[in-house]
Design an enzyme around this catalytic site. Structure first.
Site, PDB file in Angstrom:
ATOM      1  N   GLY A   1       0.834  -1.207   0.000  1.00 49.22           N
ATOM      2  CA  GLY A   1       0.000   0.000   0.000  1.00 49.22           C
ATOM      3  C   GLY A   1       0.860   1.244   0.000  1.00 49.22           C
ATOM      4  O   GLY A   1       2.053   1.188  -0.317  1.00 49.22           O
ATOM      5  N   ASN A   2       0.270   2.377   0.316  1.00 52.02           N
ATOM      6  CA  ASN A   2       1.063   3.607   0.451  1.00 52.02           C
ATOM      7  C   ASN A   2       0.394   4.542   1.452  1.00 52.02           C
ATOM      8  O   ASN A   2      -0.688   4.254   1.960  1.00 52.02           O
ATOM      9  CB  ASN A   2       1.279   4.271  -0.912  1.00 52.02           C
ATOM     10  CG  ASN A   2      -0.019   4.706  -1.550  1.00 52.02           C
ATOM     11  OD1 ASN A   2      -0.691   5.621  -1.072  1.00 52.02           O
ATOM     12  ND2 ASN A   2      -0.410   4.050  -2.646  1.00 52.02           N
ATOM     13  N   LYS A   3       1.047   5.667   1.731  1.00 52.69           N
ATOM     14  CA  LYS A   3       0.639   6.550   2.844  1.00 52.69           C
ATOM     15  C   LYS A   3      -0.547   7.455   2.543  1.00 52.69           C
ATOM     16  O   LYS A   3      -0.980   8.209   3.414  1.00 52.69           O
ATOM     17  CB  LYS A   3       1.827   7.463   3.202  1.00 52.69           C
ATOM     18  CG  LYS A   3       2.785   6.871   4.195  1.00 52.69           C
ATOM     19  CD  LYS A   3       3.997   7.759   4.394  1.00 52.69           C
ATOM     20  CE  LYS A   3       3.651   9.070   5.104  1.00 52.69           C
ATOM     21  NZ  LYS A   3       4.882   9.805   5.488  1.00 52.69           N
TER      22      LYS A   3
ATOM     23  N   ALA B   1      -3.407   7.773  -5.268  1.00 55.83           N
ATOM     24  CA  ALA B   1      -2.043   7.236  -5.267  1.00 55.83           C
ATOM     25  C   ALA B   1      -2.167   5.757  -5.622  1.00 55.83           C
ATOM     26  O   ALA B   1      -2.202   4.881  -4.749  1.00 55.83           O
ATOM     27  CB  ALA B   1      -1.405   7.433  -3.901  1.00 55.83           C
TER      28      ALA B   1
END
Ligand code: CTP
Length: 216
Positions: free
Chosen positions: A25-27, A91
């Site tokens: 995943g990402n932030k 994102a």
């Protein structure tokens, strides 16, 4: 002011699953995209927000489609379109594991970690730009940790969109996942810097530019 305009906003991260419980995943918090969707609703647009897994209150944001993976986001965008305007703030994970394991991946007794083979995800923004029903105005984001303007400029060209919102996402900036943002709207012949302020205020300024563009 944007009455009867069908607008797409993508937002948030995606999760690319290794097995049933683990993912890449990402932030991204989804906040900037959600604020843009809120602002467009206030301008009377017909907004569809397609958003990855986030911790935000989404009930006041009109038509919301919640997805997890890039493949799901791509599918949802195609199903919900066509649109007059698209703002791709998500994102999106660039890669996913080639295969999602059918059962939980177990540690081996030899202590050897699994090797992850990745494949590239569809580029939702790029596909929108080359689609038969290309929205009249397509806005992408560029999440960069370095060479912000140069990378944003090449994304503007390579993706085929009309504007890129250049976003410094280095850990030091605390922009991705944080409460505030600072961006540069990059057009073919113009750059507009929006100084550091709340994501709500940044959304309002971006939406004002959209209204100006659509009514020009
Ligand atoms: N984007 C997308 N689908 C993808 C990847 C990115 O729609 N599979 C969109 C994002 O929503 C954003 C823009 O493309 O509007 C740029 O995303 P970014 O993550 O900054 O760049 P990438 O295209 O992923 O390229 P790179 O990772 O090499 O910087």
């Amino acid at each position: 002011m944007l009455k009867s305009k069908k607008v797409l906003v993508t937002a948030g991260p995606t999760r690319e699953y290794l097995d049933d419980i683990r993912f890449i995943g990402n932030k991204s918090s989804g906040r900037q995209g959600a604020e843009i969707a809120r602002c467009l609703l206030e301008l009377d647009a017909d907004v569809t927000l397609i958003i990855g897994p986030v911790n935000l209150e989404l009930s006041s944001l009109g038509k919301v489609i919640q997805v997890e993976t890039a493949i799901e986001m791509d599918y949802a965008v195609n199903e919900a379109g066509p649109f007059d305007i698209a703002i791709c703030a998500a994102a999106v994970g660039d890669w996913r594991p080639k295969e999602k394991a059918k059962t939980k991946i177990k540690k081996t007794s030899k202590g050897k970690p699994p090797v992850l083979e990745l494949v590239e995800n569809p580029d939702i923004l790029k596909n929108l730009c080359i689609s038969e029903n290309r929205p009249k105005l397509v806005i992408g984001f560029a999440a960069e940790t370095d060479n912000l303007l140069a990378n944003a400029r090449s994304k503007l060209k390579n993706k085929g969109c009309d504007w890129i919102v250049a976003n410094n996402v280095s850990a030091m900036s605390q922009n991705m996942g944080g409460e505030e943002n600072e961006v540069i709207i990059v057009k073919r012949d113009q750059e507009i810097k929006l100084e550091r302020q709340s994501k709500e205020a940044i959304a309002k300024l971006i939406c004002k530019k959209i209204v100006d563009e659509i009514s020009a």
